[in-house]
Design an enzyme around this catalytic site. Structure first.
Site, mmCIF file in Angstrom:
data_model
loop_
_atom_site.group_PDB
_atom_site.id
_atom_site.type_symbol
_atom_site.label_atom_id
_atom_site.label_comp_id
_atom_site.label_asym_id
_atom_site.label_seq_id
_atom_site.Cartn_x
_atom_site.Cartn_y
_atom_site.Cartn_z
ATOM 1 N N CYS A 1 0.802 -1.225 0.000
ATOM 2 C CA CYS A 1 0.000 0.000 0.000
ATOM 3 C C CYS A 1 0.839 1.280 0.000
ATOM 4 C CB CYS A 1 -0.932 0.013 1.208
ATOM 5 S SG CYS A 1 -1.928 -1.479 1.362
ATOM 6 N N HIS B 1 -3.104 6.867 1.905
ATOM 7 C CA HIS B 1 -3.522 5.581 1.355
ATOM 8 C C HIS B 1 -4.987 5.362 1.698
ATOM 9 C CE1 HIS B 1 -4.167 1.461 0.548
ATOM 10 N NE2 HIS B 1 -4.084 1.072 1.807
ATOM 11 N N ASN C 1 -10.274 -0.122 -1.284
ATOM 12 C CA ASN C 1 -8.823 -0.151 -1.066
ATOM 13 C C ASN C 1 -8.165 -0.764 -2.298
ATOM 14 O OD1 ASN C 1 -6.188 -0.759 -0.320
ATOM 15 N ND2 ASN C 1 -6.723 -1.427 1.740
#
Length: 314
Positions: A113, A240, A270
């Site tokens: 990430c 993120h 995500n």
């Protein structure tokens, strides 16, 4: 003295939209359960015929077009991804081939990430060292391919997509990518995992939440200090896009009281390494930020790694 700056951005998402209601037909969950815990409403899911490098190539082509460049102008391609199933050719080489580039250096980075902000720093360093003049920095992930669609705690999180930035050399006085602050917590690396055969995404959600909301605000503020800015000077914060319940308290604790906070997780889920460039590109496209605005990019997650820097909006 050479510096570097982002001159254009672009993003791409697959056409298929997967809603919370759709997920409720697949696992024991509901729209209310998902929205109250992670803030996500929809996510995009790539088809079996849409590999990671195709997502990356579409985003890269858009960024190049926005910069007024052709693929032959690029001498370095960096792709941040953790969902490339094949080992070789790597995703950067495949993107270069898709776009018809004559011979760039091609590197993949797997920092999950935090991959895009690591890759952006790597491009900045390469330009400053004189080993590249124009770089394509791409974050692309197909999280749907590593999701356990029977696990309601993780499958509700994931989405697919890509975002890209064109990084070009400039005089140090016009530099638009600030010093990176990066690191990791190796002893907690197993808190976020993509492992096994076939590989599957899993995480210890509460551990990640506590770490992100208690440890990362001070680190993000230090990234601002390295750029010579106070958090209140920021025009935008692009974290993120992990979970709205992480993004909102983390942004508040950083102290960026005047900043637009990217909340693309609500509609995209995500998307791992894609999430920061995807969200940044949408802010630029909508006109929420303007050229020259200072923006904090801050990636965190897998390996319990992190990397952040202040950039100037292209």
């Amino acid at each position: 003295m050479l510096g570097s700056r982002i001159t254009a951005v672009g993003h791409y998402q697959p056409a298929r939209v997967l809603t919370n209601e759709d997920l409720a037909d697949m696992v024991d969950t509901s729209d209310e359960w998902i929205r109250s815990r992670v803030g996500i409403r929809t996510r995009r899911i790539a088809g079996a015929d849409e590999p990671v490098d195709e997502l990356a190539g579409h985003a890269a082509a858009k960024a190049l077009a926005a910069a007024g460049l052709t693929p032959t102008d690029v001498d370095l391609v960096l792709v941040a991804t953790s969902t490339a199933i094949d080992r070789s050719p790597n995703m950067a080489a495949r993107v270069a081939a898709r776009l018809g580039m004559p011979g760039p250096a091609v590197l993949d980075l797997n920092v999950v990430c935090a991959g895009f902000t690591h890759a952006l720093a790597t491009a900045d360093h390469a330009v400053r060292a004189g080993s590249a003049s124009r770089a394509l920095v791409i974050g692309a992930d197909k999280m749907s391919e590593v999701a356990d669609w029977t696990d309601r705690t993780t499958c509700v999180l994931v989405g697919d997509g890509a975002g890209a930035a064109v990084v070009e050399a400039c005089d140090e006085g016009r530099a638009g990518i600030g010093p990176v602050l990066w690191g990791s917590v190796p002893e907690m690396g197993n808190a976020v995992r993509i492992e096994g055969a076939p590989p599957r995404f899993a995480q210890e959600g509460q551990s990640v939440y506590r770490w992100a909301t208690t440890k990362l605000p001070a680190i993000a503020r230090r990234a601002c200090e390295r750029a010579g800015l106070e958090p209140a000077d920021l025009a935008a914060v692009v974290l993120h896009q992990a979970n709205l319940r992480i993004i909102e308290p983390l942004a508040a604790k950083i102290g960026a009281v005047n900043a637009v906070v990217a909340r693309d997780v609500v509609e995209s889920g995500n998307t791992s390494a894609a999430s920061i460039p995807l969200a940044l590109s949408k802010l630029v496209e909508r006109g929420d930020i303007t050229s020259g605005d200072p923006v904090l990019l801050f990636g965190f997650g897998g390996n319990l790694s992190y990397a952040g820097q202040v950039v100037r909006c292209p």
